[in-house]
Design a protein around this motif. Structure first.
Motif, PDB file in Angstrom:
ATOM      1  N   LYS B 245       5.482  79.774  28.319  1.00  0.00           N
ATOM      2  CA  LYS B 245       6.250  78.846  29.080  1.00  0.00           C
ATOM      3  C   LYS B 245       6.361  76.892  29.016  1.00  0.00           C
ATOM      4  CE  LYS B 245       9.125  82.387  29.461  1.00  0.00           C
ATOM      5  NZ  LYS B 245      10.364  83.166  31.051  1.00  0.00           N
ATOM      6  N   GLN B 246       5.414  77.412  29.615  1.00  0.00           N
ATOM      7  CA  GLN B 246       4.535  75.672  30.091  1.00  0.00           C
ATOM      8  C   GLN B 246       4.657  74.573  28.815  1.00  0.00           C
ATOM      9  OE1 GLN B 246       4.343  78.499  32.119  1.00  0.00           O
ATOM     10  NE2 GLN B 246       6.051  77.629  33.645  1.00  0.00           N
ATOM     11  N   ILE B 248       5.259  75.511  25.795  1.00  0.00           N
ATOM     12  CA  ILE B 248       6.533  75.202  25.006  1.00  0.00           C
ATOM     13  C   ILE B 248       7.286  73.972  25.357  1.00  0.00           C
ATOM     14  CG2 ILE B 248       8.390  75.948  23.799  1.00  0.00           C
ATOM     15  CD1 ILE B 248       6.892  79.469  23.974  1.00  0.00           C
ATOM     16  N   LYS B 249       7.481  73.988  26.797  1.00  0.00           N
ATOM     17  CA  LYS B 249       7.968  72.667  27.436  1.00  0.00           C
ATOM     18  C   LYS B 249       7.439  71.883  26.961  1.00  0.00           C
ATOM     19  CE  LYS B 249      10.959  70.686  30.247  1.00  0.00           C
ATOM     20  NZ  LYS B 249      11.281  70.357  31.740  1.00  0.00           N
ATOM     21  N   LYS B 254      11.143  72.282  24.345  1.00  0.00           N
ATOM     22  CA  LYS B 254      13.086  72.882  24.634  1.00  0.00           C
ATOM     23  C   LYS B 254      12.242  73.860  26.163  1.00  0.00           C
ATOM     24  CE  LYS B 254      13.737  73.132  19.098  1.00  0.00           C
ATOM     25  NZ  LYS B 254      13.425  73.872  18.983  1.00  0.00           N
ATOM     26  N   GLU B 255      12.989  74.739  27.185  1.00  0.00           N
ATOM     27  CA  GLU B 255      12.479  76.138  26.984  1.00  0.00           C
ATOM     28  C   GLU B 255      13.409  77.625  27.095  1.00  0.00           C
ATOM     29  OE1 GLU B 255      14.608  74.718  30.969  1.00  0.00           O
ATOM     30  OE2 GLU B 255      13.516  73.308  31.662  1.00  0.00           O
ATOM     31  N   VAL B 256      11.775  78.092  27.272  1.00  0.00           N
ATOM     32  CA  VAL B 256      13.042  79.426  26.549  1.00  0.00           C
ATOM     33  C   VAL B 256      13.550  80.047  27.032  1.00  0.00           C
ATOM     34  CG1 VAL B 256      11.650  81.835  25.852  1.00  0.00           C
ATOM     35  CG2 VAL B 256      10.759  79.948  25.787  1.00  0.00           C
ATOM     36  N   THR B 257      15.612  80.711  27.488  1.00  0.00           N
ATOM     37  CA  THR B 257      16.321  80.881  28.407  1.00  0.00           C
ATOM     38  C   THR B 257      15.212  81.882  28.844  1.00  0.00           C
ATOM     39  OG1 THR B 257      17.303  80.295  26.790  1.00  0.00           O
ATOM     40  CG2 THR B 257      18.203  82.208  28.839  1.00  0.00           C
ATOM     41  N   SER B 258      16.189  82.308  30.432  1.00  0.00           N
ATOM     42  CA  SER B 258      15.153  83.423  30.576  1.00  0.00           C
ATOM     43  C   SER B 258      15.901  84.223  30.200  1.00  0.00           C
ATOM     44  CB  SER B 258      15.524  82.998  32.324  1.00  0.00           C
ATOM     45  OG  SER B 258      15.408  84.465  33.187  1.00  0.00           O
ATOM     46  N   VAL B 385       8.638  77.070  37.698  1.00  0.00           N
ATOM     47  CA  VAL B 385       9.037  78.031  37.348  1.00  0.00           C
ATOM     48  C   VAL B 385      10.315  76.608  38.169  1.00  0.00           C
ATOM     49  CG1 VAL B 385      10.370  79.172  36.233  1.00  0.00           C
ATOM     50  CG2 VAL B 385       7.528  79.457  36.167  1.00  0.00           C
ATOM     51  N   SER B 386      10.057  75.792  38.687  1.00  0.00           N
ATOM     52  CA  SER B 386      11.261  74.825  39.179  1.00  0.00           C
ATOM     53  C   SER B 386      12.083  76.447  40.805  1.00  0.00           C
ATOM     54  CB  SER B 386      11.707  74.369  38.360  1.00  0.00           C
ATOM     55  OG  SER B 386      11.626  73.666  38.305  1.00  0.00           O
ATOM     56  N   ASP B 411      11.501  85.365  36.912  1.00  0.00           N
ATOM     57  CA  ASP B 411      11.340  84.856  36.725  1.00  0.00           C
ATOM     58  C   ASP B 411       9.593  84.210  36.928  1.00  0.00           C
ATOM     59  OD1 ASP B 411      14.396  83.208  36.488  1.00  0.00           O
ATOM     60  OD2 ASP B 411      13.203  84.571  34.784  1.00  0.00           O
TER      61      ASP B 411
END
Lengths: 182, 508, 341
Positions: B245-246, B248-249, B254-258, B385-386, B411
Motif C-alpha cells: 500500500k505504501q 502504491i501511494k 493513489k490509496e487502496v481503499t480500506s 497508515v496514519s 488497517d
C-alpha cells in the motif's frame, strides 16, 4: 409574582413531558433482544433462569443483576454494562466461575444409549437414538454441562477445545514492567 | 518521475545490508529431506496427491490446489515420499501441521520441463492457468496465490499500471537485490509476460535509492529489452516503502481503499521474485521449486545469499554457512521488523521465506522493560497508515476491542514502526496482534452464539409442537372414547328398550 | 539446535523516557543560570528544595503503591516537574512554599491520578495554582533583578530570608518588587498609559528588566529541544502565535492601553510555558493538529487572564483549563487513515 410564574412554567413543562411520554412511547421491548444478543447462548441455567432469553427478560425488567452469567464472563458483564449504562460489577461467584471453553465428550465404551442426555441438551448437539450409540457434535456444543447430571453411567466428560492453526491467538503482553523472554 | 510521500515511516532505520548485499547467489546443495507443509499460502491447504513410498521427480506435483484460493505444491528434488503427517511448521505459534516429507535420493532428476515457445499466442486465461499449475504464490512474504491476483475475468476495472516491488525495505534482507543485480534480464522477460497477460499500459519497477548498482543493472536490462512501457524508479529508503500500500501511494499517489484490493484502483503489484518465478514457469516450463534466500546475522559464521529448494530444513542452510557462531541467540524467519522467531532449526523453508536471520544479542533486543505510555505521540507520527497507535494501545490493553476496531485496528499492517520509536518501550505490535486475533475470535464466537440461539429456539419450537400434537392426539382420543362410550350406551339403551318391548309384546 | 522465542520487532529502541527527560533538563540549564544570575540565590534554594522533595515524595509514593522503585525513579520525570515548579515560583518565597508545592505536584497531581502517564492535569501547574489561590501573599514576594539592586544579597542573607521568613528585615523593601506583568496590570488599572508605565525602571528595551533575558534563555533552550526532536514545534508555535496575535489585535487598536505583543511574549511564564510546561506530553493533546489547537487555546486564554482576569500571570490557569479539553481535542482532530475518506 415570580413564584406564580415559576409554578405556571413547571405545570406547563410537566404537561409537555407527560404528553411526550404517551405520544412517543416505543412499543414492545427491543432492549430484551439487545441484551439477548450479548449473552453467550450457552443455555446452561447457571444464572438461575431457564435459558438466556428468560435471563435477558429479567435484566430488562430489573429483576436480575448483570453479573449472573459465568460463560459470558467479565467481557459479557462489561458489554452489558456498556449497553445498559450501568456500572460494571464483579461476576457473582455463587453461580460458577469463568472457565475456558469446554465441550462435552461421550465415552463410547461406556454409553448405554439411554437417550437421557439427548433430551437434556438445549441446542440438540447430541446425535443418537434409543439403544444406539450417542455422540456429541463438537461444533454445536456450547459447554453448558446440562448433559452430565442425567447420564446414569457418567460417561460424559468436559474436554477443552484443541487449539489448531485456525483458532490460535497471539498472547496478550503482560501489563507494565513486562519483560520479553530472553 | 514524480513521487509522492506516505505519512510517517522510519528513514533512519539501520539497514544492515552490507553483511550480505555483496554476496552473489550460490546454489545450496539438495538436503537429505525436503518437508512441505500443505498450507504454505493464503487460502485452503493443498490436498495430497501422493502416498508414502511413491517415487517423485523434481517438479512433480505432490499436492494439488483445493478450490479457487489455493496453490499446488511441487517436489524440489527427486526421491521417495517418506512421511505424510504432522510436523513442526514455520509459524509463530510453534504448532505442527500436516506436511509431506521427501527423502531425496541424491540424483536430483527432474520432470521434463514444458517450455512455451511463444507465450504471446496464449490467452490471458491460459497463462493464468499455467501460473496456477506452477504453484506460484507471492514470494515477498504474503504467499497469496498469484493466479487469483492476475485473473481479470469478471473484473470491471481494467488494470492500468503494473508495479514490480523491488523495494526491499526490511533490514538484513538482500535476496531481491541480488536477483535484480544478477538476473534482471529474466525479470524483465517476466514483466513482459505480465504486460501481455494484463493488457496494461505501463510497468514500473521500484528499487530503493540505497543501491545504485542494482538500479544500473536494471537500467541495462531494460535498455537491452527496449520495451518503452517498462521503467525503473528509485524510491526513497524509508521503512516500510516496500509495503504494497505504501509503495502504491509513493509511485502513483493513489490509496487502496480500506478493505479493497489494488486491482480496484487499476493496479497490480508483484514482488520481483514472483515475477522471476513466472518467467521460469511460462518461458522455461519449470514449476516453483526453489527461491532465493538471504542467510545472515552474527549468529552464522559466513552469511550467504542462497538459491534453495523449497522445503529445505533450516539446519541444512546453516551448514552451508559454516555453522553457528557462539553468539547465536535468536533464529528469525524474515527480517528483524516483521519476522518471527522460531524455536527449532528442523523447521523447513516455505515458498514465502525470504530470509533467515540468526541474530546475536547485540543485533536484537531480547528483553524490553515497558513503562507507562507518556502520550508523546511519536508512534502516531511514524505510522505509515496514519493510525493512532496510542489510542489502539489503550483500548487493546483494557480489552475494549470494539473501540479499537472502530479506530481502524484492522488497517494496521504490523510494520513495527511505532514499536521501535516508543520511548516507554511498550510492545505495541504484540498488543495489536493480540487485539486483532481477539477480535476475530470474538466475531467467531458471536457467530457460534447466533447458531446456538437458533438451535435452541428450534428445539423449543419442536418441543412445543410435539406437546401440542400430543395434546391434540389425546384430546381426539378422549373425544373418540367419549363418543364410543356414548354410542355403546345408546346401543345398550336401545337393546334394553327392544327387549322390554319384546317382553311387553310377549306378555300381551 | 533449539532457540528461545520472543516477539517482533527485534530492533533495539533508540529512545527512552529517561533520554527525553534528560534533554529537557539540559535545555532548562540556560534558563536556570539566567534566573539565578538575575534574581539571586532564592531561585537556587527553590530548585534545591523542590528537587530533593520530589525525589523523596516519588520514592515514597512508589513504595506505598507497591511499584518497583527502579526504573520509575530513574526516568527523571519527577525531577523535571520539580524544576519547572521551582522556576515558576516567586524568587523570594519562604521555604515551605516550594516544599508544599512539590508535595502537591508529585503526590496529589501525579501519583493519586495513577502515576506517570495517567495524570490529566499538568502537575507543576496544579501545584502552582493551588499555592497561588491558597497563599496569595507569599506567592507574590518577587525579587528585583540584579541590575536594579543597590547591593547584592549574600547567600547567608538569602538563607535567612527563605528559611526564617524574616520579612521584617530592614532592607526587604529595597529588594522586592512586583513583576513587570503585575506592575503593568496594576497601573493600567489606574488608568496610566503604556508609555508612562514603560518608563519605570523595572521595564527595559522590550520587556521587563532581567525577565526578558530569562525568557530569551528559555527560548534558546526550547529551540534546542525542537532541533533535537524531543518536542515537536506544534505546541510552542501554537501557544506563542495565540498569545502574539491576541495581543497584536489589541495593540493595533489601542496601543495606549495594550502592552505590545513582544512584551507579552517575553514576560512572565510565556516562554517557559510554551516550550517546557505546555509541551508536557502526558497532559497535552496527542494528535499534531490537536497540538496546534491546544497551544493556540492556551495562548488565547493566557491573554484573556492577563488582561481581564484576577491574576497578573495566566499561563498556569490557562494550561489547567485547556488540559480539561484535551480528550475532546484528541477525539475531533484524528488524522485521516490511509484508505479511508
Amino acid at each position: 409574582m415570580s413564584f406564580f410564574a415559576l409554578i405556571l412554567l413547571f405545570i406547563i413543562l410537566g404537561l409537555l413531558l407527560g404528553y411526550a411520554a404517551i405520544r412517543f412511547k416505543v412499543e414492545g421491548d427491543p432492549i430484551v433482544d439487545k441484551i439477548d444478543s450479548v449473552l453467550p447462548q450457552t443455555q446452561c441455567g447457571q444464572c438461575n433462569f431457564p435459558g438466556c432469553r428468560p435471563y435477558a427478560q429479567a435484566i430488562a425488567d430489573g429483576e436480575a443483576e448483570i453479573n449472573q452469567c459465568p460463560p459470558g464472563g467479565e467481557a459479557g458483564i462489561a458489554a452489558l454494562a456498556d449497553l445498559l449504562g450501568v456500572d460494571v460489577i464483579p461476576l457473582n461467584a455463587e453461580n460458577g466461575e469463568e472457565k475456558a471453553k469446554l465441550v462435552a465428550f461421550i465415552d463410547e465404551e461406556t454409553c448405554i444409549g439411554c437417550k437421557l442426555c439427548i433430551q437434556a441438551c438445549p441446542v440438540d448437539a447430541i446425535l443418537g437414538s434409543p439403544k444406539h450409540m450417542h455422540t456429541v457434535i463438537t461444533a454445536e456444543c456450547t459447554g453448558c454441562e446440562l448433559c452430565l447430571p442425567p447420564c446414569p453411567v457418567e460417561c460424559i466428560t468436559m474436554e477443552p477445545v484443541e487449539t489448531t492453526l485456525a483458532t490460535w491467538q497471539w498472547d496478550k503482553p503482560t501489563p507494565s514492567q513486562e519483560k520479553a523472554k530472553s | 518521475m514524480k513521487l509522492w510521500h506516505f505519512n510517517g515511516g522510519l528513514p533512519a532505520l539501520a539497514e544492515h545490508k552490507n553483511e550480505s548485499v555483496h554476496l552473489a547467489i550460490e546454489k545450496a546443495p539438495v538436503p537429505e529431506q525436503l518437508i512441505y507443509p500443505l498450507q504454505q499460502h493464503i487460502g485452503a491447504p493443498a490436498s495430497v496427491l501422493v502416498n508414502v513410498g511413491d517415487k517423485v521427480l523434481r517438479g512433480q506435483k505432490i499436492a494439488d490446489a483445493q478450490g479457487l484460493v489455493s496453490a499446488p505444491i511441487h517436489a524440489g528434488s527427486s526421491g521417495t515420499i517418506s512421511h505424510i503427517g504432522e510436523q513442526l511448521i514455520p509459524h509463530p505459534s510453534g504448532l505442527s501441521a500436516p506436511c509431506i516429507t521427501i527423502t531425496t535420493d541424491g540424483l536430483d532428476e527432474q520432470l521434463k520441463p514444458t517450455p512455451c515457445a511463444d507465450y504471446k499466442q496464449l490467452s490471458a486465461v491460459e497463462l493464468v492457468q499455467m501460473i496456477r499449475n506452477a504453484g506460484i504464490v507471492g514470494l515477498g512474504g504474503a504467499a497469496f496465490p498469484t493466479a487469483i491476483k492476475l485473473d481479470q475475468q469478471g473484473k470491471t476495472k481494467p488494470i492500468q499500471t503494473l508495479i514490480l516491488n523491488g523495494a526491499e525495505c526490511e533490514p538484513y534482507i538482500s535476496c531481491d537485490d541480488r536477483l535484480l543485480k544478477e538476473r534482471a534480464d529474466k525479470v524483465i522477460l517476466g514483466i513482459e509476460i505480465l504486460l501481455h497477460l494484463l493488457a496494461c499500459e505501463q510497468a514500473i519497477l521500484a528499487v530503493e535509492d540505497n543501491s545504485p548498482d542494482t538500479f544500473r543493472a536494471i537500467q541495462t536490462a531494460i535498455k537491452a529489452n527496449a520495451n518503452p512501457v517498462i521503467s525503473v524508479v528509485k524510491v526513497p529508503t524509508i521503512y516500510p516503502t516496500g509495503g504494497e500500500k505504501q509503495l502504491i501511494k509513493t509511485l502513483t499517489g493513489k490509496e487502496v481503499t480500506s478493505g479493497k484490493i489494488p486491482a480496484d484502483i487499476g493496479i497490480v503489484s508483484l514482488n520481483v521474485g514472483t515475477v522471476y518465478a513466472i518467467q521460469q514457469a511460462v518461458i522455461e516450463g519449470k514449476p516453483l521449486t526453489s527461491r532465493i534466500v538471504t542467510v545472515t546475522g552474527e549468529g552464522v559464521k559466513k552469511p550467504h545469499n542462497l538459491e534453495v529448494r523449497v522445503g529445505t530444513p533450516i539446519h541444512a542452510l546453516i551448514d552451508v554457512c559454516h555453522g553457528y557462531t557462539k553468539h547465536a541467540k535468536r533464529l528469525i524467519m524474515g527480517g528483524p521488523m516483521m519476522g518471527y522467531a522460531v524455536s527449532s532449526d528442523e523447521i523447513p523453508l516455505v515458498k514465502a521465506s525470504n530470509c533467515i536471520l540468526v541474530a546475536s544479542k547485540d543485533e536484537v533486543v531480547t528483553e524490553k522493560q515497558a513503562m507507562p505510555c507518556i502520550r508523546c505521540g511519536e508512534c502516531a507520527s511514524v505510522c505509515p497508515v496514519s493510525l493512532l497507535p496510542q489510542q489502539l494501545y489503550w483500548n487493546s490493553r483494557s480489552d475494549q476491542i470494539e473501540k479499537a476496531a472502530k479506530l481502524n485496528l484492522m488497517d494496521c499492517i504490523e510494520c513495527g514502526c511505532c514499536d521501535v520509536v516508543c520511548p516507554s518501550h511498550i510492545p505495541l505490535v504484540q498488543h495489536f496482534r493480540h487485539a486483532k486475533s481477539a477480535l476475530k475470535a470474538d466475531q467467531h464466537q458471536k457467530q457460534l452464539s447466533d447458531i446456538a440461539r437458533e438451535r435452541f429456539e428450534a428445539r423449543e419450537q419442536r418441543i412445543a409442537r410435539e406437546k401440542a400434537e400430543r395434546a391434540e392426539k389425546s384430546r381426539k382420543k378422549k373425544a373418540a372414547l367419549k363418543e364410543r362410550a356414548a354410542k355403546k350406551e345408546k346401543e345398550a339403551a336401545e337393546k334394553l328398550f327392544k327387549e322390554e318391548q319384546a317382553t311387553t309384546n310377549d306378555e300381551s | 539446535m533449539q532457540f528461545l522465542t520472543s516477539s517482533s520487532p527485534f530492533i533495539a529502541p533508540t529512545n527512552s523516557v529517561q533520554r527525553l527527560m534528560l534533554w529537557v533538563l539540559i535545555a532548562l540549564v540556560p534558563g536556570c543560570i539566567t534566573m539565578i544570575w538575575q534574581f539571586g540565590y532564592g531561585v537556587l534554594f527553590n530548585i534545591i528544595i523542590c528537587v530533593s522533595t520530589a525525589i523523596c515524595a516519588e520514592a515514597l509514593m512508589l513504595k506505598l503503591r507497591k511499584r518497583a522503585i527502579q526504573p520509575a525513579i530513574a526516568d527523571l520525570s519527577a525531577i523535571v516537574t520539580a524544576l519547572l515548579l521551582a522556576l515558576a515560583l516567586p524568587t523570594l518565597a519562604p521555604w515551605w512554599i516550594p516544599f508544599v508545592g512539590t508535595l502537591i505536584a508529585i503526590i496529589i497531581a501525579k501519583h493519586l491520578y495513577g502515576g506517570l502517564g495517567y495524570n490529566p492535569f499538568n502537575p507543576a501547574m496544579v501545584a502552582f495554582a493551588i499555592l497561588m489561590v491558597s497563599f496569595p501573599k507569599s506567592m507574590t514576594v518577587w525579587m528585583l533583578p540584579s541590575s536594579l539592586l543597590a547591593n547584592d544579597v549574600s547567600l547567608s542573607d538569602m538563607a535567612t530570608l527563605v528559611f526564617q521568613q524574616q520579612t521584617d528585615l530592614p532592607y526587604i523593601d529595597s529588594i522586592t518588587a512586583a513583576t513587570p506583568l503585575d506592575d503593568m496590570k496594576t497601573r493600567l488599572g489606574l488608568s496610566q498609559t503604556t508609555d508612562e508605565i514603560r518608563s519605570a525602571s523595572i521595564f527595559s528595551s522590550f520587556a521587563g528588566q532581567g525577565w526578558q533575558w530569562v525568557s530569551v534563555a528559555y527560548l534558546l533552550g526550547g529551540c534546542l529541544l525542537i532541533a533535537k526532536k524531543i518536542i515537536s514545534w506544534h505546541i510552542p508555535v501554537g501557544l506563542l502565535s495565540g498569545l502574539f496575535f491576541a495581543s497584536l489585535i489589541a495593540y493595533l487598536f489601542e496601543p495606549s492601553i495594550s502592552p505590545s505583543p513582544i512584551f507579552h511574549l517575553f514576560s512572565g511564564g510565556a516562554m517557559l510555558g510554551a516550550f517546557f510546561i505546555a509541551t508536557d506530553p502526558v497532559t497535552a493533546a496527542t494528535t499534531l493538529k490537536g497540538r496546534i489547537l491546544y497551544g493556540v487555546l492556551i495562548g488565547l486564554l493566557t491573554y484573556v487572564i492577563r488582561t481581564w482576569g484576577g491574576y497578573p500571570e495566566g499561563i498556569a490557569f490557562a494550561v489547567l483549563l485547556v488540559n480539561m479539553t484535551v480528550p475532546m481535542i484528541d477525539q475531533y482532530t484524528q488524522p485521516r487513515v490511509y484508505g479511508h475518506k
